[in-house]
Enzyme design. Structure first.
Site, short mmCIF file in Angstrom:
data_model
loop_
_atom_site.label_atom_id
_atom_site.label_comp_id
_atom_site.label_asym_id
_atom_site.label_seq_id
_atom_site.Cartn_x
_atom_site.Cartn_y
_atom_site.Cartn_z
CD GLU A 115 16.09 85.80 -44.49
OE1 GLU A 115 16.11 85.66 -43.25
OE2 GLU A 115 15.22 85.32 -45.23
CB SER A 141 11.37 84.09 -44.03
OG SER A 141 12.72 84.26 -43.66
CG HIS A 201 19.37 83.12 -44.55
ND1 HIS A 201 19.81 81.95 -43.96
CD2 HIS A 201 18.02 83.12 -44.40
CE1 HIS A 201 18.78 81.29 -43.49
NE2 HIS A 201 17.69 81.98 -43.73
CG ASP A 247 12.82 88.19 -42.79
OD1 ASP A 247 13.73 88.94 -42.37
OD2 ASP A 247 13.04 87.01 -43.14
CG HIS A 248 13.32 87.19 -39.14
ND1 HIS A 248 14.69 87.01 -39.13
CD2 HIS A 248 12.83 86.32 -40.07
CE1 HIS A 248 15.01 86.06 -40.00
NE2 HIS A 248 13.91 85.63 -40.60
#
Length: 641
Positions: A278, A324, A439, A493-494
């Site tokens: 994440e 995500s 996150h 994911d990014h």
């Protein structure tokens, strides 16, 4: 009269909205009766289970369709109980509801042709028909019973609506009336917003078509959970998918090679473990920034930096999306997301060839792990579409003492659970772990406060914590008998919060680390060429010697000689196609910019100095978009040519 000034009006509103739920349930029953041979349901209990999960989707549709009706019903004015006003509400209610409701009935029949709920794309498919009148007349004649059912249902609905009436009375403009009306109005409005989103809890996005697959044991059941107005509403503004005809198909196939088949390695069956981390942007890891000249650079991933010395890493890699769920689509299925994500489009519920399906065909057990509440981010729904054998989430972990209070189970304990669970599996297995802790709101467990550097931006200590969780995972995993026969992959994911100006440059956005690790150190080195998330799927199949043809827009990062290294993504309302010495920006019709590969800040557009390599980039970008749109829309995301 009741002590509460508008009790009768609110009672009538509640009854009228409740009626909509009743008739949506009836439509679902009829939909199943017409299509029971296409939708596998295991008995009455299973049917009602699916209907129960359909309530959230019905709520979105009903509240969206009745939003104006609800507002006008409870608006704090003095005329609500007047006979003329109530008559106006009656017509507003049935005009809006029946216009939407009729699409449920159309799908009693149309479902048999498209095997999915109608979407905006279904309606658009009629735009080019010149004989719409004849088609409609033919439909009426052939399926008269559907029309009869609709009108009978509408008649009963109208009769029931009239059972609860608001009797006309004069209302004095008292303080109590306006105070209670305003409070009630705001409360009802808040509830409606939550209902339209589909989730009254903290949620990152409104529910969409993908979420219906969270509750199914067979992919067709998602269409029973859904209703057609919902499918149309959720895809009304989201469908930017349109077929293009830039190039002849033979040219597209030669440039893109959408059907791959590698015979570079002998057939083997190692376990495959994919970590999708994440928000783990490339910026945070020192091993991926050795050649990037950033003053006062700090790394927050000591374990990954150490592991990289024994791994094959790609330091010029990109995400093919920005959320995500896009990461899962890109990494596992090799399907990128452009202006509108594939997973939010009308098209994700189809047969998709992916890392899951190809490995399952070779006897692999497949699992998806995510420490958040089951179904978060749309992973469970999309995972069911891809065909994962098992899903493990917060529910299966079953220990809220390790819950972070916001997103899910802290990474360290969940990674240990991951290790214990896969260690019980029969080999070969493929397991995907999607981490949680790096996150917002950027917290770490209280017991580790002060252990990891706070860094320059809010996410840095969370990156350090997840890196530590990975270290703990590997320390335990290497004790297991399956460890030495495993290929490990790590990718983000990014990205997330940016600390360094270098990563604010347009062509450095969405950069991610890609790492392949094998305990026998078969794959070791640093590769600085173009790479992307959609390359992971074909690379793994090449590594294990998968012999069959498969659909892939990416390329093997270790052996592919047919397609040169490239990256395609969408940002700033244009496609960005990166390959060789240049970056091409493409607006969907033509190239609007060419930049040197080192000009990451887009400071010098070279479009007036075009050369053959630039022309080739534009053509290859067109080939990708053309084949992507055609295969997604025509539901050919398999080896079908």
């Amino acid at each position: 009269m009741h002590k509460f000034p508008r009790f009768i009006e609110y009672k009538a509103l509640f009854f009228r909205i409740l009626l909509a739920y009743v008739f949506y349930f009836l439509a679902r029953v009829l939909f199943f009766i017409y299509n029971s041979d296409l939708i596998k349901v295991d008995g009455v209990v299973d049917f009602f289970r699916l209907c129960y999960h359909g309530i959230a989707f019905d709520t979105t549709s009903i509240l969206y369709i009745n939003s104006l009706f609800i507002i006008l019903s409870v608006f704090p004015v003095l005329v609500n109980a007047k006979k003329g006003y109530q008559k106006f509400l009656f017509y507003l209610y049935f005009v809006t509801n029946l216009l939407a409701y009729v699409f449920n009935f159309a799908d009693f029949i149309y479902y048999r042709f498209i095997f999915g709920r109608s979407t905006k794309a279904s309606l658009e498919s009629l735009e080019n028909e010149s004989n719409k009148g004849l088609l409609f007349l033919s439909f009426v004649i052939d399926y008269w019973h559907v029309f009869l059912l609709f009108f009978l249902t509408a008649y009963v609905w109208i009769r029931l609506y009239k059972l609860v009436k608001v009797k006309e009375h004069s209302q004095k403009p008292t303080l109590k009336y306006f105070a209670t009306s305003i409070v009630s109005f705001l409360l009802i409005l808040t509830l409606c917003v939550g209902g339209i989103r589909g989730d009254f809890r903290k949620s990152t996005r409104p529910i969409n078509l993908l979420d219906a697959s969270r509750y199914v044991t067979n992919s067709s059941q998602a269409d029973l959970v859904l209703n057609t107005p919902f499918a149309i509403i959720r895809t009304w503004s989201a469908n930017m998918f349109k077929k293009e005809n830039y190039l002849p198909k033979a040219t597209v196939d030669s440039l893109l090679v959408p059907i791959k088949q590698y015979k570079n390695n002998p057939s083997t069956k190692p376990n495959i473990v994919v970590f999708i981390l994440e928000s783990f942007g490339r910026e945070y890891s020192g091993a991926f920034n050795k050649d990037v000249k950033i003053a006062d650079y700090e790394s927050y991933t000591p374990f990954i930096d150490s592991l990289s010395q024994s791994s094959l890493i790609y330091t010029n890699a990109y995400a093919n999306g920005w959320k995500s769920i896009h990461g899962v689509s890109s990494v596992i299925a090799g399907i990128p997301s452009f202006k509108v994500a594939f997973t939010s489009s009308p098209y994700p519920k189809q047969k998709i060839e992916s890392l899951v399906s190809t490995l399952k065909s070779d006897g692999y057990d497949t699992s998806f792990f995510h420490g958040a509440p089951n179904g978060s981010m749309g992973f469970l729904g999309f995972g069911n579409i891809l065909g994962y054998d098992h899903y493990y989430g917060k529910n299966e972990f079953n220990n809220d003492a390790e819950f972070d209070g916001v997103w899910g189970i802290w990474d360290e304990p969940f990674f240990q659970y991951f290790n214990k669970t896969i260690s019980k599996k029969k080999q070969p297995f493929m397991a995907t772990m999607f981490s949680v802790s790096s996150h917002a709101p950027y917290q770490i467990p209280e017991k580790y406060e002060g252990k990891f550097p706070k860094g320059k931006v809010n996410i840095n200590q969370c990156i350090g914590y997840t890196d530590f969780a990975l270290q703990r995972f590997f320390a335990e995993a290497k004790k297991q008998p399956w460890y030495n026969n495993t290929i490990f992959v790590m990718v983000a994911d990014h990205g997330n919060t940016i600390a360094y100006e270098e990563y604010r440059k347009e062509f450095n956005k969405h950069t991610v680390p890609i790492l392949f690790f094998t305990p026998n150190k078969k794959y070791v080195g640093v590769n600085n060429d173009w790479a992307q998330q959609i390359d992971i799927y074909p690379t793994l199949l090449d590594m294990i010697g998968y012999q069959k043809p498969f659909r892939s827009w990416g390329r093997s990062l270790i052996n592919d000689k047919q397609v040169p290294p490239f990256v395609i993504k969408h940002s700033g309302n244009v496609y960005q196609y990166m390959s060789g010495n240049y970056i091409c920006t493409f607006d969907g019709k033509k190239a609007v910019g060419f930049y040197d590969k080192n000009d990451k800040a887009m400071e010098r557009n070279l479009i007036n100095r075009r050369n053959p390599e630039m022309d080739s980039l534009e053509m290859r970008c067109k080939a990708f978009i053309q084949d992507y749109m055609e295969r997604v829309i025509d539901k050919r995301l398999t080896t079908v040519k």
